[in-house]
Scaffold this active site. Structure first.
Site, PDB file in Angstrom:
ATOM      1  N   VAL A  99       0.829  -1.206   0.000  1.00 19.26           N
ATOM      2  CA  VAL A  99       0.000   0.000   0.000  1.00 19.26           C
ATOM      3  C   VAL A  99       0.865   1.258   0.000  1.00 19.26           C
ATOM      4  CG1 VAL A  99      -1.632   1.353   1.391  1.00 19.26           C
ATOM      5  CG2 VAL A  99      -2.003  -1.086   1.042  1.00 19.26           C
ATOM      6  N   ASP A 101      10.449   3.830   6.213  1.00 16.41           N
ATOM      7  CA  ASP A 101      10.226   2.435   6.630  1.00 16.41           C
ATOM      8  C   ASP A 101      11.264   2.068   7.681  1.00 16.41           C
ATOM      9  OD1 ASP A 101       8.499   0.027   4.973  1.00 16.41           O
ATOM     10  OD2 ASP A 101       9.941  -0.609   6.517  1.00 16.41           O
ATOM     11  N   LYS A 125      15.199  -2.725   3.226  1.00 15.82           N
ATOM     12  CA  LYS A 125      14.214  -2.369   2.193  1.00 15.82           C
ATOM     13  C   LYS A 125      14.458  -0.936   1.698  1.00 15.82           C
ATOM     14  CE  LYS A 125       9.753  -3.821   2.407  1.00 15.82           C
ATOM     15  NZ  LYS A 125       8.338  -3.881   2.804  1.00 15.82           N
ATOM     16  N   THR A 150      -5.543  -0.670   7.447  1.00  9.97           N
ATOM     17  CA  THR A 150      -6.889  -1.102   7.831  1.00  9.97           C
ATOM     18  C   THR A 150      -6.908  -1.364   9.328  1.00  9.97           C
ATOM     19  OG1 THR A 150      -7.155  -2.104   5.663  1.00  9.97           O
ATOM     20  CG2 THR A 150      -8.697  -2.794   7.372  1.00  9.97           C
ATOM     21  N   GLU A 188      -7.762   2.344   2.342  1.00 11.18           N
ATOM     22  CA  GLU A 188      -7.266   2.013   0.999  1.00 11.18           C
ATOM     23  C   GLU A 188      -8.041   0.815   0.443  1.00 11.18           C
ATOM     24  OE1 GLU A 188      -5.012   3.645  -1.023  1.00 11.18           O
ATOM     25  OE2 GLU A 188      -6.039   2.203  -2.302  1.00 11.18           O
ATOM     26  N   LYS A 222     -14.310   0.418   5.269  1.00 12.21           N
ATOM     27  CA  LYS A 222     -13.252  -0.480   4.790  1.00 12.21           C
ATOM     28  C   LYS A 222     -13.528  -1.933   5.219  1.00 12.21           C
ATOM     29  CE  LYS A 222      -9.563  -2.282   3.273  1.00 12.21           C
ATOM     30  NZ  LYS A 222      -9.366  -2.523   1.848  1.00 12.21           N
ATOM     31  N   CYS A 264      -5.538  -9.444   3.056  1.00 10.72           N
ATOM     32  CA  CYS A 264      -6.638  -8.586   3.511  1.00 10.72           C
ATOM     33  C   CYS A 264      -7.902  -9.334   3.915  1.00 10.72           C
ATOM     34  CB  CYS A 264      -6.967  -7.563   2.431  1.00 10.72           C
ATOM     35  SG  CYS A 264      -5.689  -6.317   2.282  1.00 10.72           S
ATOM     36  N   LYS A 273      -7.902 -11.610   7.182  1.00 12.87           N
ATOM     37  CA  LYS A 273      -7.669 -10.881   8.437  1.00 12.87           C
ATOM     38  C   LYS A 273      -8.750  -9.824   8.680  1.00 12.87           C
ATOM     39  CE  LYS A 273      -4.523  -7.022   7.336  1.00 12.87           C
ATOM     40  NZ  LYS A 273      -5.407  -5.911   7.597  1.00 12.87           N
TER      41      LYS A 273
HETATM   42  N1  NAD Z   1      -2.028  -5.232   0.554  1.00 14.35           N
HETATM   43  C1  NAD Z   1      -3.223  -4.840   0.184  1.00 14.35           C
HETATM   44  O1  NAD Z   1      -3.756  -5.255  -0.852  1.00 14.35           O
HETATM   45  C2  NAD Z   1      -3.995  -3.847   1.018  1.00 14.35           C
HETATM   46  C3  NAD Z   1      -5.116  -3.196   0.479  1.00 14.35           C
HETATM   47  C4  NAD Z   1      -5.808  -2.294   1.269  1.00 14.35           C
HETATM   48  C5  NAD Z   1      -5.407  -2.043   2.575  1.00 14.35           C
HETATM   49  N2  NAD Z   1      -4.319  -2.701   3.082  1.00 14.35           N
HETATM   50  C6  NAD Z   1      -3.908  -2.409   4.451  1.00 14.35           C
HETATM   51  O2  NAD Z   1      -2.782  -1.546   4.375  1.00 14.35           O
HETATM   52  C7  NAD Z   1      -1.869  -1.825   5.452  1.00 14.35           C
HETATM   53  C8  NAD Z   1      -0.496  -2.154   4.886  1.00 14.35           C
HETATM   54  O3  NAD Z   1      -0.607  -3.335   4.115  1.00 14.35           O
HETATM   55  P1  NAD Z   1       0.584  -3.816   3.171  1.00 14.35           P
HETATM   56  O4  NAD Z   1       0.092  -5.011   2.444  1.00 14.35           O
HETATM   57  O5  NAD Z   1       1.107  -2.658   2.399  1.00 14.35           O
HETATM   58  O6  NAD Z   1       1.655  -4.245   4.278  1.00 14.35           O
HETATM   59  P2  NAD Z   1       3.208  -4.627   4.061  1.00 14.35           P
HETATM   60  O7  NAD Z   1       3.502  -5.620   5.095  1.00 14.35           O
HETATM   61  O8  NAD Z   1       3.453  -4.940   2.625  1.00 14.35           O
HETATM   62  O9  NAD Z   1       3.973  -3.261   4.368  1.00 14.35           O
HETATM   63  C9  NAD Z   1       4.053  -2.683   5.640  1.00 14.35           C
HETATM   64  C10 NAD Z   1       5.357  -1.919   5.709  1.00 14.35           C
HETATM   65  O10 NAD Z   1       5.366  -1.140   6.916  1.00 14.35           O
HETATM   66  C11 NAD Z   1       6.688  -1.169   7.443  1.00 14.35           C
HETATM   67  N3  NAD Z   1       6.622  -0.805   8.860  1.00 14.35           N
HETATM   68  C12 NAD Z   1       6.199  -1.545   9.905  1.00 14.35           C
HETATM   69  N4  NAD Z   1       6.291  -0.838  11.048  1.00 14.35           N
HETATM   70  C13 NAD Z   1       6.755   0.382  10.713  1.00 14.35           C
HETATM   71  C14 NAD Z   1       7.050   1.558  11.445  1.00 14.35           C
HETATM   72  N5  NAD Z   1       6.842   1.610  12.751  1.00 14.35           N
HETATM   73  N6  NAD Z   1       7.529   2.620  10.779  1.00 14.35           N
HETATM   74  C15 NAD Z   1       7.730   2.576   9.451  1.00 14.35           C
HETATM   75  N7  NAD Z   1       7.473   1.486   8.705  1.00 14.35           N
HETATM   76  C16 NAD Z   1       6.974   0.404   9.327  1.00 14.35           C
HETATM   77  C17 NAD Z   1       7.161  -2.575   7.165  1.00 14.35           C
HETATM   78  O11 NAD Z   1       8.572  -2.682   7.238  1.00 14.35           O
HETATM   79  C18 NAD Z   1       6.608  -2.801   5.753  1.00 14.35           C
HETATM   80  O12 NAD Z   1       7.523  -2.380   4.769  1.00 14.35           O
HETATM   81  C19 NAD Z   1      -2.505  -2.968   6.237  1.00 14.35           C
HETATM   82  O13 NAD Z   1      -3.247  -2.442   7.294  1.00 14.35           O
HETATM   83  C20 NAD Z   1      -3.427  -3.614   5.235  1.00 14.35           C
HETATM   84  O14 NAD Z   1      -4.520  -4.260   5.837  1.00 14.35           O
HETATM   85  C21 NAD Z   1      -3.600  -3.588   2.335  1.00 14.35           C
END
Ligand code: NAD
Length: 444
Positions: free
Chosen positions: A16, A35, A40, A122, A150, A203, A259, A262
């Site tokens: 995201v 991040d 990364k 989320t 999102e 959401k 998603c 969970k």
């Molecule tokens: N993946 C999807 O399709 C999608 C769609 C809609 C909403 N979401 C929601 O968006 C959120 C993120 O999902 P994602 O799939 O991108 O997750 P992800 O695991 O791919 O990415 C999360 C990132 O956050 C970083 N992170 C963790 N703690 C941190 C901190 N304290 N400071 C800075 N960076 C930090 C991690 O290192 C990682 O790179 C979740 O809540 C998910 O439910 C995901």
């Protein structure tokens, strides 16, 4: 004009966060991407994209000048007033959302009258309220909060960001909400501006509804199998009703991903924790778990015991066009097959690295034909285009047996049978010849 667009911060550069950052860069914003994963950040700085998402690499390369990567949140605070939070919120053992990463971000915020957190992650309903309370208790009441959930889909995330069905902004009617609305304005998407709790619920309810649609059509498919009807035809017939719509009516081996499982569980727990028993979601979850296992029964029907049988899995990612393995059906399937004594080979065009880490007992092949070589049965688990267009005669020649389970109803049963294989899909039961030609045709 690009010059008038304000710089923003994005915290968390996963699926995201990175897509959001690249998308806003495309709209002309400078984006400070933060991040905690230093490796990364280094990869991103050197132009390497850590995830597979169609179109993302091109966008990141194109806007390298606007995208700034760092591990230090102070960089984002210095340059931007809006800080989008896109950190993970995975499930805990209780099924609730784990908000520890969100709280780590909240804890890192200094007192400020010019910044706002914009929540893309989320989160359970009530999270915005409790974060605002935390800010107040710590003398940071000047920090604004906006919920901006999102809805992008992995596999088409860049297109979804640039052409969203809607933008949802939940806020307290202050400058921060206005600023988020302005940021998204060039996308000309329908806007739902509402209160924070309702945005949070939108959401969760959206994902729960989509998951319900999938479990519904999977149950219909299972009933089709025992009644001699064909779910592909049924889905077409009901999907043409405007009130139902054709999407999310593809029967298969269950939903996975980072998603739906969970978020459905989080909504169920959220309701339960508030004293409400969300009965429908229990069924949605249970149907999905059973659906993943139904393939085992299909294989046993054709092969008898699975002990010593060679089963090939085509596709491991939770859906096509992504390398995401989180909650993928292939994980359950491969574990069940191994437990049943089968030898399992597998191939996925993109997700192999992560799959190797998660499923060390599998034999990984270099291509699809290599994977099915010597197999007694093949299961199509993820409907990558590459498998939809596979040379079925080459598959039949390479296999030792002749059973093909089409776990996504992605293949033409007649073509599979013409190649000399035994076809079995999901809910594509044998239809009596006297039924409508299309039905007989598909079931052929
Ligand atoms: N993946 C999807 O399709 C999608 C769609 C809609 C909403 N979401 C929601 O968006 C959120 C993120 O999902 P994602 O799939 O991108 O997750 P992800 O695991 O791919 O990415 C999360 C990132 O956050 C970083 N992170 C963790 N703690 C941190 C901190 N304290 N400071 C800075 N960076 C930090 C991690 O290192 C990682 O790179 C979740 O809540 C998910 O439910 C995901």
């Amino acid at each position: 004009m690009a010059a008038s667009r304000e710089p923003i911060g994005v915290i968390g550069t996963g699926y995201v966060g990175l897509v959001t950052a690249a998308g806003f860069a495309e709209l002309g914003n400078d984006v400070w991407c933060i991040d905690i994963d230093a490796a990364k950040v280094e990869r991103l700085k050197s132009g390497e994209i850590p995830i597979y998402e169609p179109g993302l690499e091109e966008l990141v390369v194109k806007h390298r000048g606007r995208l700034h990567f760092s591990t230090d949140i102070a960089d984002a605070l210095e340059h931007a007033r809006l800080l989008f939070v896109a950190v993970g919120t995975p499930p805990t053992y209780s099924g609730d959302a784990d908000l520890s990463a969100v709280h780590a971000v909240v804890d890192a915020m200094p007192p400020s009258d010019r910044h706002a957190l914009v929540m893309k992650s989320t989160v359970p309903v009530g999270t915005g309220g409790s974060i605002k309370r935390i800010f107040r208790e710590r003398g940071k009441e000047g920090f604004r909060y906006v919920s901006c959930p999102e809805f992008l889909k992995e596999g088409s995330a860049v297109a979804d960001f640039l052409h969203p069905d809607r933008v949802v902004v939940g806020d307290d009617g202050d400058w921060a909400g206005d600023a988020v609305v302005d940021l998204y304005a060039p996308l000309e998407a329908p806007l739902v501006r509402t209160d924070i709790a309702s945005a949070e619920m939108i959401k969760l309810a959206a994902n729960a509804f989509l998951a319900t649609k999938i479990s519904f059509i999977n149950e219909i498919a299972n009933v089709c199998e025992v009644t001699g009807s064909n779910v592909t035809e049924v889905a077409k017939g009901i999907g043409l009703d405007d009130r139902i719509g054709p999407k999310f009516l593809q029967a298969g081996v269950g939903f996975g991903g980072s998603c739906f499982p969970k978020d459905v569980s989080a909504l169920k727990q959220l309701a339960g924790n508030s004293g409400y028993h969300f009965q429908l979601l229990n069924a949605v979850i249970e149907v999905n778990e059973l659906q993943k296992r139904r393939v085992i029964g299909k294989l046993e029907k054709h092969l008898g015991t699975l002990v010593g049988k060679h089963v090939a899995l085509l596709g491991l990612a939770f859906k096509p066009n992504t390398d995401d393995m989180r909650e993928a059906t292939s994980l359950v399937l491969s574990a069940r097959l191994t437990a049943a004594g089968a030898q399992v080979s597998a191939y996925d065009p993109i997700a192999e690295d992560e799959a190797r880490r998660l499923m060390p007992g599998l034999e990984f092949a270099d291509d699809a034909i290599d994977a099915v070589r010597g197999a007694d049965a093949v299961v199509l688990v993820t409907e990558w285009d590459e498998f939809k267009n596979i040379d079925l005669r080459a598959v039949a020649e390479a296999m030792a047996g002749d059973v093909l389970i089409d776990g996504r109803n992605a293949l033409d049963p007649k073509a599979v049978r013409a190649a000399g294989l035994v076809y079995e899909g999901i809910g594509r039961g044998p239809a009596p010849a006297y039924l409508a030609p299309t039905l007989a045709g598909v079931a052929g």
